[in-house]
Write an enzyme that holds these catalytic residues in place. Sequence first.
Site, PDB file in Angstrom:
ATOM      1  N   LYS A 117       0.843  -1.207   0.000  1.00  0.00           N
ATOM      2  CA  LYS A 117       0.000   0.000   0.000  1.00  0.00           C
ATOM      3  C   LYS A 117       0.864   1.237   0.000  1.00  0.00           C
ATOM      4  CE  LYS A 117       0.838   1.230   4.482  1.00  0.00           C
ATOM      5  NZ  LYS A 117       1.634   2.350   4.897  1.00  0.00           N
ATOM      6  N   ALA A 139      10.052  -3.284   6.258  1.00  0.00           N
ATOM      7  CA  ALA A 139      10.110  -2.058   7.069  1.00  0.00           C
ATOM      8  C   ALA A 139      10.235  -0.835   6.166  1.00  0.00           C
ATOM      9  CB  ALA A 139      11.259  -2.111   8.087  1.00  0.00           C
ATOM     10  N   GLY A 140       9.477  -0.860   5.064  1.00  0.00           N
ATOM     11  CA  GLY A 140       9.582   0.208   4.062  1.00  0.00           C
ATOM     12  C   GLY A 140       8.413   1.163   4.049  1.00  0.00           C
ATOM     13  N   GLY A 141       7.470   1.036   5.005  1.00  0.00           N
ATOM     14  CA  GLY A 141       6.301   1.912   4.993  1.00  0.00           C
ATOM     15  C   GLY A 141       5.295   1.517   3.933  1.00  0.00           C
ATOM     16  N   GLY A 166       4.609  -6.520   6.137  1.00  0.00           N
ATOM     17  CA  GLY A 166       4.275  -7.515   7.164  1.00  0.00           C
ATOM     18  C   GLY A 166       2.766  -7.695   7.254  1.00  0.00           C
ATOM     19  N   ASP A 223      -2.883  -1.936   9.854  1.00  0.00           N
ATOM     20  CA  ASP A 223      -2.896  -1.914   8.390  1.00  0.00           C
ATOM     21  C   ASP A 223      -3.370  -3.240   7.784  1.00  0.00           C
ATOM     22  OD1 ASP A 223      -1.866   0.620   8.494  1.00  0.00           O
ATOM     23  OD2 ASP A 223       0.154   0.079   7.839  1.00  0.00           O
TER      24      ASP A 223
HETATM   25  P1  ATP Z   1       3.768  -0.360   7.883  1.00  0.00           P
HETATM   26  O1  ATP Z   1       3.784   0.312   6.549  1.00  0.00           O
HETATM   27  O2  ATP Z   1       2.528  -1.219   8.103  1.00  0.00           O
HETATM   28  O3  ATP Z   1       4.070   0.524   9.036  1.00  0.00           O
HETATM   29  P2  ATP Z   1       6.285  -1.436   7.143  1.00  0.00           P
HETATM   30  O4  ATP Z   1       6.004  -1.763   5.714  1.00  0.00           O
HETATM   31  O5  ATP Z   1       7.038  -0.195   7.443  1.00  0.00           O
HETATM   32  O6  ATP Z   1       4.914  -1.450   7.918  1.00  0.00           O
HETATM   33  P3  ATP Z   1       6.987  -4.173   7.610  1.00  0.00           P
HETATM   34  O7  ATP Z   1       7.621  -4.615   6.338  1.00  0.00           O
HETATM   35  O8  ATP Z   1       5.586  -4.613   7.862  1.00  0.00           O
HETATM   36  O9  ATP Z   1       7.080  -2.598   7.782  1.00  0.00           O
HETATM   37  O10 ATP Z   1       7.973  -4.643   8.764  1.00  0.00           O
HETATM   38  C1  ATP Z   1       8.017  -4.053  10.051  1.00  0.00           C
HETATM   39  C2  ATP Z   1       8.635  -5.054  11.010  1.00  0.00           C
HETATM   40  O11 ATP Z   1       7.679  -6.091  11.218  1.00  0.00           O
HETATM   41  C3  ATP Z   1       9.868  -5.758  10.483  1.00  0.00           C
HETATM   42  O12 ATP Z   1      11.032  -5.085  10.844  1.00  0.00           O
HETATM   43  C4  ATP Z   1       9.782  -7.146  11.121  1.00  0.00           C
HETATM   44  O13 ATP Z   1      10.539  -7.212  12.309  1.00  0.00           O
HETATM   45  C5  ATP Z   1       8.324  -7.339  11.487  1.00  0.00           C
HETATM   46  N1  ATP Z   1       7.612  -8.372  10.700  1.00  0.00           N
HETATM   47  C6  ATP Z   1       6.755  -9.273  11.187  1.00  0.00           C
HETATM   48  N2  ATP Z   1       6.245 -10.064  10.228  1.00  0.00           N
HETATM   49  C7  ATP Z   1       6.811  -9.670   9.070  1.00  0.00           C
HETATM   50  C8  ATP Z   1       6.686 -10.103   7.734  1.00  0.00           C
HETATM   51  N3  ATP Z   1       5.895 -11.127   7.390  1.00  0.00           N
HETATM   52  N4  ATP Z   1       7.363  -9.459   6.790  1.00  0.00           N
HETATM   53  C9  ATP Z   1       8.164  -8.410   7.140  1.00  0.00           C
HETATM   54  N5  ATP Z   1       8.343  -7.973   8.388  1.00  0.00           N
HETATM   55  C10 ATP Z   1       7.671  -8.590   9.362  1.00  0.00           C
END
Ligand code: ATP
Length: 322
Positions: free
Chosen positions: A12, A99-101, A105, A139
């Site tokens: 997203k 963890a890219g926003g 996950g 999310d």
């Molecule tokens: P958001 O945009 O929802 O804030 P994000 O895209 O920044 O999330 P994610 O890729 O969801 O971040 O990862 C955040 C943290 O969640 C990771 O550093 C990891 O430790 C943990 N995590 C748990 N399950 C997963 C998964 N299936 N894939 C990636 N990270 C995961």
Amino acid sequence: MIDSIAVRVPAKVNAQLAVGGRRPDGFHDLANVFLAVGLYDEITVTPADELRITVEGPDADQVPRDRTNLAARAAELLAARHGIEPRVHLHIAKDIPVAGGMAGGSADGAGALLACDALWNTGATREELLDICAELGSDVPFSLVGGAALGRGRGELLTPLTVGGTFHWVFAVADGGLSTPAVYGECDRLRAERGAGDTIDDVPAPEPSAALLDALRAGDATALAAALTAGPDGSSNDLQAAAVSLRPSLADTLRAGTEAGALASLVSGSGPTCAFLAKDAAGAEQVATALAASGTCRTARVAASPAAGATVVREDRRAPSA
Ligand code: ATP
């Protein structure tokens, strides 16, 4: 008998992320305009002796393999509700930056939930699945439904939005992630530093931008670009200043996209991925090529929105034994 099921789930981008003041429970009320974009993880579930996780993809080493993985938690929650042992192998083919926003996950949580539900034939209603998603994270419900939606509360109370056309984006993927809680913390800190306060009583309640919703409805990229850059800090994303404060090099990435001809440049959610809106598909290719050559990101990916939510893409059936 089903042998394995594969589900594809989109990333997203937040076309708008209006963040209210810190609540007494530490969370923030949001007006979150979610758009699902065509970058996908694929989750395959196969019956196994015990719950286990494998991951492939460029960022695979950063993904937890234990029960903290949202895909594992989704399988466990669904199994517990239906009195099933979660004996599955979850394989995640990861293409969404970690963890890219971009809710990678969350996508895996929603995908594992849908896949396990189909494998175990639980007969769970859509409401029950959405309920489990909300328990997994703010999310996650949107990852299940996809398309476009306004998220209120912490982002989990969804109202579908109409999108009148295809929008073309470029995503500049950074090296290394940013922690979402750390970015919210920095947002609070910057607000307090400005002297206006950072609590729910100090910050106006977050509201969706009428101009932005109109632009989405009309499928008008130029109008959407104006709305994406109309916020108080020159962005519809209230977390952008905090992400740039924690990762100052993002300012260079945003500038490189604008110089490459993007209609609008913004940080995606809590970052550090940056999102660039282009005029059309050719424009997006051009911006991606320039960004990749700029040295301000690890890679630049092109993707369109809206994209469908979690979808079963493969079902392998075991041949019945003679
Ligand atoms: P958001 O945009 O929802 O804030 P994000 O895209 O920044 O999330 P994610 O890729 O969801 O971040 O990862 C955040 C943290 O969640 C990771 O550093 C990891 O430790 C943990 N995590 C748990 N399950 C997963 C998964 N299936 N894939 C990636 N990270 C995961």
